[in-house]
Scaffold this motif. Structure first.
Motif, short mmCIF file in Angstrom:
data_model
loop_
_atom_site.label_atom_id
_atom_site.label_comp_id
_atom_site.label_asym_id
_atom_site.label_seq_id
_atom_site.Cartn_x
_atom_site.Cartn_y
_atom_site.Cartn_z
N ASP A 395 33.69 7.11 4.01
CA ASP A 395 34.11 7.97 5.27
C ASP A 395 34.83 6.94 6.16
O ASP A 395 34.73 5.86 6.63
CB ASP A 395 32.50 7.83 5.84
CG ASP A 395 32.73 8.66 7.34
OD1 ASP A 395 33.72 9.07 7.64
OD2 ASP A 395 31.61 8.96 7.83
N THR A 396 36.09 7.30 6.25
CA THR A 396 37.48 6.58 6.93
C THR A 396 37.32 6.91 8.34
O THR A 396 38.01 6.14 8.98
CB THR A 396 38.90 7.12 6.39
OG1 THR A 396 38.87 8.67 6.57
CG2 THR A 396 38.87 7.01 4.85
N ARG A 397 36.16 7.80 9.11
CA ARG A 397 36.32 8.00 10.44
C ARG A 397 35.39 6.94 11.05
O ARG A 397 35.44 7.06 12.22
CB ARG A 397 35.70 9.40 10.56
CG ARG A 397 36.89 10.36 10.19
CD ARG A 397 36.27 11.99 10.13
NE ARG A 397 35.03 12.18 9.51
CZ ARG A 397 34.38 13.35 9.40
NH1 ARG A 397 34.77 14.28 10.05
NH2 ARG A 397 33.49 13.22 8.35
N LEU A 398 34.74 6.16 10.18
CA LEU A 398 33.77 5.42 11.09
C LEU A 398 34.62 4.11 11.76
O LEU A 398 35.34 3.58 10.83
CB LEU A 398 32.71 4.54 10.21
CG LEU A 398 31.56 5.66 9.72
CD1 LEU A 398 30.60 5.03 8.89
CD2 LEU A 398 30.81 6.34 10.92
N ARG A 669 43.59 5.75 9.43
CA ARG A 669 42.49 6.71 9.20
C ARG A 669 42.87 8.01 8.61
O ARG A 669 42.28 8.69 7.50
CB ARG A 669 41.61 7.17 10.28
CG ARG A 669 41.13 5.78 11.12
CD ARG A 669 40.35 6.46 12.18
NE ARG A 669 40.85 6.83 13.31
CZ ARG A 669 41.35 6.13 14.39
NH1 ARG A 669 41.03 4.86 14.44
NH2 ARG A 669 41.67 6.76 15.49
N LEU A 670 44.00 8.47 8.87
CA LEU A 670 44.48 9.94 8.17
C LEU A 670 44.69 9.57 6.92
O LEU A 670 44.74 10.47 5.83
CB LEU A 670 45.77 10.65 9.05
CG LEU A 670 46.41 11.67 8.39
CD1 LEU A 670 45.39 12.69 8.22
CD2 LEU A 670 47.46 11.97 9.31
N ALA A 671 45.23 8.48 6.51
CA ALA A 671 45.66 8.17 5.05
C ALA A 671 44.44 8.14 4.28
O ALA A 671 44.50 8.49 3.04
CB ALA A 671 46.42 6.59 5.11
N GLY A 672 43.10 7.70 4.77
CA GLY A 672 42.10 7.73 3.95
C GLY A 672 41.68 9.25 3.77
O GLY A 672 41.26 9.38 2.57
N VAL A 673 41.76 10.12 4.80
CA VAL A 673 41.25 11.46 4.47
C VAL A 673 42.22 12.00 3.38
O VAL A 673 41.90 12.78 2.33
CB VAL A 673 41.35 12.13 5.66
CG1 VAL A 673 41.09 13.62 5.53
CG2 VAL A 673 40.43 11.53 6.77
N VAL A 689 38.96 18.50 6.68
CA VAL A 689 40.40 18.84 7.29
C VAL A 689 40.31 18.84 9.01
O VAL A 689 41.23 18.51 9.45
CB VAL A 689 40.50 20.57 7.18
CG1 VAL A 689 41.74 21.41 7.91
CG2 VAL A 689 40.59 20.81 5.66
N ALA A 690 39.10 19.32 9.59
CA ALA A 690 38.84 18.98 10.91
C ALA A 690 39.06 17.56 11.26
O ALA A 690 39.85 17.25 12.39
CB ALA A 690 37.52 19.35 11.50
N GLY A 691 38.72 16.63 10.28
CA GLY A 691 38.94 15.20 10.66
C GLY A 691 40.41 14.66 10.58
O GLY A 691 40.98 13.96 11.48
N ALA A 692 41.06 15.32 9.79
CA ALA A 692 42.59 14.96 9.61
C ALA A 692 43.26 15.50 11.01
O ALA A 692 43.90 14.58 11.39
CB ALA A 692 42.99 15.67 8.60
N TRP A 693 42.97 16.65 11.34
CA TRP A 693 43.55 17.16 12.67
C TRP A 693 43.22 16.35 13.72
O TRP A 693 43.69 16.26 14.76
CB TRP A 693 43.56 18.62 12.70
CG TRP A 693 44.37 19.50 11.91
CD1 TRP A 693 44.07 19.78 10.69
CD2 TRP A 693 45.76 19.52 12.23
NE1 TRP A 693 44.92 20.60 10.37
CE2 TRP A 693 46.16 20.26 11.17
CE3 TRP A 693 46.33 19.38 13.21
CZ2 TRP A 693 47.48 20.77 10.70
CZ3 TRP A 693 47.84 19.45 13.02
CH2 TRP A 693 48.34 20.32 11.79
N THR A 694 41.92 15.58 13.73
CA THR A 694 41.36 14.84 14.99
C THR A 694 42.33 13.59 14.91
O THR A 694 42.81 13.23 16.09
CB THR A 694 39.85 14.66 14.84
OG1 THR A 694 39.11 15.63 14.74
CG2 THR A 694 39.60 13.47 15.74
N GLU A 695 42.59 13.17 13.92
CA GLU A 695 43.53 11.76 13.85
C GLU A 695 45.15 12.19 14.10
O GLU A 695 45.57 11.89 15.13
CB GLU A 695 43.59 11.38 12.42
CG GLU A 695 42.26 11.10 11.85
CD GLU A 695 41.57 10.13 12.97
OE1 GLU A 695 42.15 9.27 13.72
OE2 GLU A 695 40.26 10.02 12.61
#
Length: 731
Positions: A395-398, A669-673, A689-695
């Protein structure tokens, strides 16, 4: 005549009761902050005393000019007797009472902002709520009785309601019920104003307590206005236009660290191992406790490790992890020389002490000085199935998982790639890295122990001596994991002890331990320990420790770990996968010369907006690639160097060197996704996908802080509309 006079008087009393009821309800909106029991009595005392002052002044008209002072003085005395009675002598205020009252007025609001919720209902901390209600009562009564305006009289209570929402916003059904509870007494006030209309001009002008009623048109407009204002106050904190948590005043008021600063327990490991028999603390618990944490370190500049702590005062109780078991332990420290207290990853409550807490790290800090410290810690212990954990994604978003690395030595990057055998970032890859360190390095013992955790010491440990304490093992694991795209952080604490004395487990210096934690999707932070494999040590295990051990036993041999393959069925069109844009509005760039300026000023921003919209509508891996392409093009428009073959993390570092951390962190963080989307071999979820666009949105917010000329040039930069062939490469 008496009948006509009694009707306005009764209606006037009903109006005052409605005003006081609405004000009390606004104060009760602080229930999520302190709990209902801490607020009911002082708020009712304020309301009843306010009504008593109204009746007194209605009977003795000479006191009407003194009414606000009477309300404030009697209200303060009532709060002293109901909240601060323990500081009085026989019910009479003392110097301690006045000091507590002053601190409640000046510091209670701030202490509450610095606390987890629900906050501890200490007298000095909770006192600012009834004080705010008391002030609203005094102002509301004067507006109602002097200006004879029922609707404006509600404004002070609405201000208290808005303040409550800024502390903790109500949402959903609770917000609707709160609005209805407020509207009931507010409606009584407006109805009473209408019913109090006198039939003679003389009665209206001479009655001291009479309220001038609103017209029917005013009533028709008043109710929607009150409903709209209150609903807006309730909904403001829950408004979520950017998929973020509701705004709270507490977000900008972290608790200050304890006096004397924060020590770094990581630097003390070698000195503690040199005196192994010294007792640190002891604990008693019915649960098997595998580890006790002191501090979580998530930032590394190449020389030192630091903790990005966001401290809060520990409230009465924190939420437990859903589906977890709840355990507790009695902890005793004979000499708490440092601020860090033994804790668990998910603390729920602390009895016997009032520490500071960092919820994201699960760490506790004492606000008291040295000496013996005793407290009972309750925590939630999540569990996971080994099979699910072994196949889980990272989980790259933590926050804190992909922090700084400083200047990485050249040979270390290749070592990280070799250690994980080129595997994409998953929890299985994290276990492979743990196995690599455990099998190729050994735990140092004896009188001469290595110290240090910066790049010089880590480089020597990884490439030369291959011998170290848990300090070097854990620090080396975290830097290698981050280079390989695995979000990891470093934790320092103690392992659970098997030595018992008087029913307590005794933890000594020899039990000191540093270990890495890896962020796993759907699970959270999972602890690992390469020194356990290297030293062949058997230690108590609980919760996620057990699941990680089982997943470790199920890890295939190294020769059966496969390198990453391109996801099947993913074919990219030249220039389209990285840009995600398909065809571009070339007419805007090839228009006639007379319209060139207009097309440049309007067509370029419009073309970029259309392209971004098309990218956001993609799904699966193409959606993540579209987010990467959008972020890359925005950085290039701001003159961030980019060349074909750069990895996402290369571009993140390039962005950081030009634009700062606000551009580097979301790109990292986007790189991890992106790694997961390209190399997982599984379908990419809409959540990814939503997490990537959040970054991407976070990157846009960072770029929005740049000077206006720089942003204008980036918006009008046409070269980023040109196609860029090639897929982003793996780190």
């Amino acid at each position: 005549m008496n009948e006509h006079m009694s009707r306005p008087v009764a209606a006037g009393r009903a109006g005052v009761a409605g005003l006081l009821g609405a004000t009390v309800v606004s104060g009760l909106l602080f229930t999520p902050v302190f709990g209902l029991a801490a607020l009911v009595i002082p708020l009712l005392v304020v309301a009843l005393l306010g009504y008593g002052c109204y009746e007194l002044c209605a009977r003795r008209t000479a006191l009407v000019p003194w009414r606000p002072i009477l309300v404030l003085v009697t209200g303060l005395l009532g709060l002293i007797e109901s909240v601060l009675f323990a500081t009085t002598t026989g019910g009479l205020p003392t110097a301690a009472t006045m000091g507590s009252l002053g601190r409640g007025l000046t510091r209670g609001w701030l202490l509450t902002l610095q606390s987890t919720l629900p906050a501890r209902p200490d007298a000095e901390q909770v006192l600012f709520v009834p004080l705010a209600v008391l002030l609203a009562v005094a102002l509301g009564l004067e507006i109602l009785l002097r200006l004879r305006k029922p609707l404006p009289a509600l404004l002070p209570s609405l201000a208290v309601a808005g303040l409550a929402q800024a502390y903790q916003a109500l949402t959903g059904l609770t917000a609707m019920l709160a609005a209805l509870a407020y509207l009931a007494p507010a409606g009584l006030l407006l109805w009473a104003g209408r019913a109090a209309r006198p039939t003679t001009r003389s009665t209206r002008s001479t009655r001291p307590g009479a309220v001038r009623p609103p017209s029917w048109a005013g009533v028709v407009l008043a109710l929607p206005t009150v409903i709209g204002v209150l609903a807006g106050a309730v909904a403001l904190g829950g408004l979520d236009p950017a998929s973020r948590e509701p705004y709270r005043l507490a977000d900008g008021h972290p608790a200050p660290p304890p006096p004397g600063g924060l020590t770094n327990p990581l630097d003390e490991i070698a000195s503690r191992l040199a005196d192994p028999g010294q007792e640190v603390f002891r604990y008693r618990s019915d649960a098997d406790v595998g580890r006790w944490r002191l501090v979580v370190l998530d930032d590394f500049d190449g020389a030192t490790w630091s903790a990005d702590t966001r401290l809060q005062r520990m409230g009465t109780r924190l939420a437990a992890v859903p589906g977890s078991t709840v355990d507790s332990a009695e902890v005793r420290l004979r000499d708490s020389s440092g601020p860090w207290l033994p804790s668990q990853p998910n603390p729920v409550s602390v009895d016997g002490a009032a520490p500071l807490v960092d919820q994201s790290a699960g760490t506790l800090l004492s606000t008291a000085g040295g000496g013996e410290t005793r407290y009972t810690l309750t925590w939630s212990a999540p569990e996971a199935e080994a099979g699910r954990l072994g196949a889980a994604e990272v989980d790259t978003r933590l926050a804190g998982g992909l922090g700084g690395l400083g200047a990485v030595p050249d040979e270390i990057s290749q070592l990280a790639h070799d250690a994980v055998r080129g595997l994409r970032p998953t929890f299985q890859t994290a276990l492979q890295l743990e196995r690599f360190l455990g099998e190729n390095y050994r735990v140092a013992v004896g009188d001469t122990l290595p110290t240090g955790n910066g790049w010089p010491q880590l480089r020597r440990f990884l490439t030369e001596t291959k011998r170290g304490t848990s300090e070097q093992f854990a620090a080396a694991y975290v830097v290698l994991a981050r280079i390989a795209g695995i979000p990891a952080r470093l934790v320092v604490g103690y392992q659970g002890s098997t030595e018992t004395e008087g029913g307590f487990h005794v933890v000594r210096n020899r039990d000191v331990l540093a270990w890495p934690e890896v962020a796993v999707a759907g699970v959270g932070w999972v602890p690992l320990d390469p020194t356990a494999t290297a030293g062949r040590a058997e230690r108590p295990q609980s919760g996620l420790d057990k699941a990680a051990t089982q997943a470790r036993h199920q890890l295939p041999p190294e020769n059966q770990l496969l390198p990453p393959q391109l996801p099947p069925g993913q074919q990219e069109e030249a220039g389209d996968a990285s840009n995600g844009g398909g065809s571009h509005p070339w007419w805007a760039m090839t228009a006639a010369v007379p319209a060139a300026l207009v097309c440049w000023l309007g067509g370029v921003p419009l073309a970029k907006a259309v392209r971004a919209r098309r990218r956001r509508r993609r799904h699966g891996a193409d959606g993540v690639l579209g987010a990467w392409a959008e972020a890359r093009d925005r950085l290039c428009a701001h003159n961030v160097p980019y060349r074909i073959g750069m990895t996402p993390r290369d571009l993140a570092e390039s962005a950081g060197s030009v634009l700062g951390e606000r551009a580097r962190e979301p790109m990292a963080r986007l790189a991890g996704v992106l790694d997961i989307a390209l190399w997982s071999g599984a379908a990419v979820s809409d959540g990814a996908v939503a997490g990537a666009w959040t970054e991407v949105r976070e990157l846009r917010r960072g770029l929005a802080t740049r000077p206006v000329p720089a942003r204008l040039r980036a918006a009008l930069e046409p070269r980023t509309l040109l196609p860029r062939p090639g897929r982003p490469t793996s780190p």
